[in-house]
Design a protein around this motif. Sequence first.
Motif, PDB file in Angstrom:
ATOM      1  N   UNK A  12       6.391  -0.979   1.878  1.00  0.00           N
ATOM      2  CA  UNK A  12       6.625   0.457   1.890  1.00  0.00           C
ATOM      3  C   UNK A  12       5.383   1.324   1.904  1.00  0.00           C
ATOM      4  N   UNK A  13       4.201   0.751   2.057  1.00  0.00           N
ATOM      5  CA  UNK A  13       2.964   1.530   2.025  1.00  0.00           C
ATOM      6  C   UNK A  13       2.665   2.236   3.341  1.00  0.00           C
ATOM      7  N   UNK A  14       3.289   1.811   4.433  1.00  0.00           N
ATOM      8  CA  UNK A  14       3.012   2.380   5.747  1.00  0.00           C
ATOM      9  C   UNK A  14       1.885   1.675   6.489  1.00  0.00           C
ATOM     10  N   UNK A  15       1.232   0.720   5.844  1.00  0.00           N
ATOM     11  CA  UNK A  15       0.139  -0.019   6.488  1.00  0.00           C
ATOM     12  C   UNK A  15       0.681  -0.894   7.617  1.00  0.00           C
ATOM     13  N   UNK A  16      -0.142  -1.107   8.642  1.00  0.00           N
ATOM     14  CA  UNK A  16       0.257  -1.959   9.767  1.00  0.00           C
ATOM     15  C   UNK A  16       0.097  -3.447   9.455  1.00  0.00           C
ATOM     16  N   UNK A  17      -0.618  -3.774   8.425  1.00  0.00           N
ATOM     17  CA  UNK A  17      -0.798  -5.169   7.996  1.00  0.00           C
ATOM     18  C   UNK A  17      -1.349  -6.056   9.107  1.00  0.00           C
ATOM     19  N   UNK A  18      -2.396  -5.598   9.737  1.00  0.00           N
ATOM     20  CA  UNK A  18      -3.008  -6.376  10.818  1.00  0.00           C
ATOM     21  C   UNK A  18      -3.963  -7.432  10.294  1.00  0.00           C
ATOM     22  N   UNK A  19      -4.351  -7.358   9.024  1.00  0.00           N
ATOM     23  CA  UNK A  19      -5.374  -8.253   8.499  1.00  0.00           C
ATOM     24  C   UNK A  19      -4.872  -9.260   7.489  1.00  0.00           C
ATOM     25  N   UNK A  20      -3.937 -10.090   7.829  1.00  0.00           N
ATOM     26  CA  UNK A  20      -3.464 -11.118   6.906  1.00  0.00           C
ATOM     27  C   UNK A  20      -4.211 -12.421   7.066  1.00  0.00           C
ATOM     28  N   UNK A  21      -5.060 -12.515   8.031  1.00  0.00           N
ATOM     29  CA  UNK A  21      -5.781 -13.746   8.331  1.00  0.00           C
ATOM     30  C   UNK A  21      -7.263 -13.540   8.020  1.00  0.00           C
ATOM     31  N   UNK A  22      -7.824 -14.441   7.253  1.00  0.00           N
ATOM     32  CA  UNK A  22      -9.240 -14.359   6.892  1.00  0.00           C
ATOM     33  C   UNK A  22     -10.111 -14.874   8.033  1.00  0.00           C
ATOM     34  N   UNK A  23     -11.144 -14.134   8.361  1.00  0.00           N
ATOM     35  CA  UNK A  23     -12.072 -14.576   9.393  1.00  0.00           C
ATOM     36  C   UNK A  23     -13.035 -15.628   8.846  1.00  0.00           C
ATOM     37  N   UNK A  24     -13.304 -15.550   7.532  1.00  0.00           N
ATOM     38  CA  UNK A  24     -14.280 -16.443   6.917  1.00  0.00           C
ATOM     39  C   UNK A  24     -13.938 -16.609   5.439  1.00  0.00           C
ATOM     40  N   UNK A  25     -14.010 -17.793   4.918  1.00  0.00           N
ATOM     41  CA  UNK A  25     -13.744 -18.107   3.508  1.00  0.00           C
ATOM     42  C   UNK A  25     -12.406 -17.562   3.002  1.00  0.00           C
ATOM     43  N   UNK A  26     -11.307 -18.146   3.441  1.00  0.00           N
ATOM     44  CA  UNK A  26      -9.982 -17.664   3.050  1.00  0.00           C
ATOM     45  C   UNK A  26      -9.748 -17.626   1.545  1.00  0.00           C
ATOM     46  N   UNK A  27     -10.462 -18.434   0.786  1.00  0.00           N
ATOM     47  CA  UNK A  27     -10.242 -18.459  -0.658  1.00  0.00           C
ATOM     48  C   UNK A  27     -10.615 -17.124  -1.319  1.00  0.00           C
ATOM     49  N   UNK A  28     -11.559 -16.391  -0.722  1.00  0.00           N
ATOM     50  CA  UNK A  28     -11.988 -15.112  -1.272  1.00  0.00           C
ATOM     51  C   UNK A  28     -11.341 -13.925  -0.583  1.00  0.00           C
ATOM     52  N   UNK A  29     -10.410 -14.192   0.324  1.00  0.00           N
ATOM     53  CA  UNK A  29      -9.785 -13.144   1.136  1.00  0.00           C
ATOM     54  C   UNK A  29      -8.719 -12.408   0.328  1.00  0.00           C
ATOM     55  N   UNK A  30      -8.704 -11.084   0.452  1.00  0.00           N
ATOM     56  CA  UNK A  30      -7.704 -10.266  -0.225  1.00  0.00           C
ATOM     57  C   UNK A  30      -7.159  -9.248   0.770  1.00  0.00           C
ATOM     58  N   UNK A  31      -5.852  -9.158   0.882  1.00  0.00           N
ATOM     59  CA  UNK A  31      -5.201  -8.212   1.782  1.00  0.00           C
ATOM     60  C   UNK A  31      -4.106  -7.499   1.016  1.00  0.00           C
ATOM     61  N   UNK A  32      -3.946  -6.197   1.280  1.00  0.00           N
ATOM     62  CA  UNK A  32      -2.894  -5.446   0.605  1.00  0.00           C
ATOM     63  C   UNK A  32      -1.504  -5.906   1.032  1.00  0.00           C
ATOM     64  N   UNK A  33      -1.414  -6.624   2.125  1.00  0.00           N
ATOM     65  CA  UNK A  33      -0.116  -7.039   2.657  1.00  0.00           C
ATOM     66  C   UNK A  33       0.222  -8.495   2.373  1.00  0.00           C
ATOM     67  N   UNK A  34      -0.768  -9.298   2.105  1.00  0.00           N
ATOM     68  CA  UNK A  34      -0.546 -10.735   1.952  1.00  0.00           C
ATOM     69  C   UNK A  34      -0.118 -11.075   0.528  1.00  0.00           C
ATOM     70  N   UNK A  35       0.939 -11.873   0.423  1.00  0.00           N
ATOM     71  CA  UNK A  35       1.428 -12.329  -0.873  1.00  0.00           C
ATOM     72  C   UNK A  35       0.749 -13.631  -1.261  1.00  0.00           C
ATOM     73  N   UNK A  36       0.551 -13.814  -2.540  1.00  0.00           N
ATOM     74  CA  UNK A  36      -0.018 -15.056  -3.052  1.00  0.00           C
ATOM     75  C   UNK A  36       0.924 -16.212  -2.745  1.00  0.00           C
ATOM     76  N   UNK A  37       0.353 -17.367  -2.542  1.00  0.00           N
ATOM     77  CA  UNK A  37       1.093 -18.614  -2.328  1.00  0.00           C
ATOM     78  C   UNK A  37       1.903 -18.625  -1.029  1.00  0.00           C
ATOM     79  N   UNK A  38       1.577 -17.737  -0.096  1.00  0.00           N
ATOM     80  CA  UNK A  38       2.191 -17.729   1.231  1.00  0.00           C
ATOM     81  C   UNK A  38       1.058 -17.975   2.222  1.00  0.00           C
ATOM     82  N   UNK A  39       1.294 -18.803   3.215  1.00  0.00           N
ATOM     83  CA  UNK A  39       0.237 -19.099   4.182  1.00  0.00           C
ATOM     84  C   UNK A  39      -0.191 -17.840   4.915  1.00  0.00           C
ATOM     85  N   UNK A  40      -1.422 -17.846   5.394  1.00  0.00           N
ATOM     86  CA  UNK A  40      -1.895 -16.672   6.121  1.00  0.00           C
ATOM     87  C   UNK A  40      -1.141 -16.498   7.438  1.00  0.00           C
TER      88      UNK A  40
END
Length: 107
Positions: free
Chosen positions: A9-37
């Motif tokens: 419900x934030x209105x974000x397009x959520x285009x950045x769910x995939x980490x370009x580098x070091x996925x372990x440190x990646x944080x996205x406002x749209x990505x849920x924990x324990x769900x694959x990128x």
Amino acid sequence: MSGSVCNAGTGAECLGCRAAFLPIFFNSECRDSFVSEDTCCNNFANIKEFASLMVNLLGDFPADKSFSVVQFSTNAQLVSGLASAEQTVPVIDQLDYTGGLTNHASA
């Protein structure tokens, strides 16, 4: 167009769910924990599960039928043409989240 299925419900397009580098440190406002990128959020995982269940249940219905898969966000793309339920369910299960707004008109 409406919002992304992963933006909560934030209105974000959520285009950045995939980490370009070091996925372990990646944080996205749209990505849920324990769900694959590839899936990005629980809501998209639920949508794929619902679609697979519907195709399976309709596939059991005694009539001639075939299914196709169209994935749409800001743009639409035909993922799979007409096929049986047995061929369609794996296609749905392999869908990756694309981000963008839900553009029903393109579908």
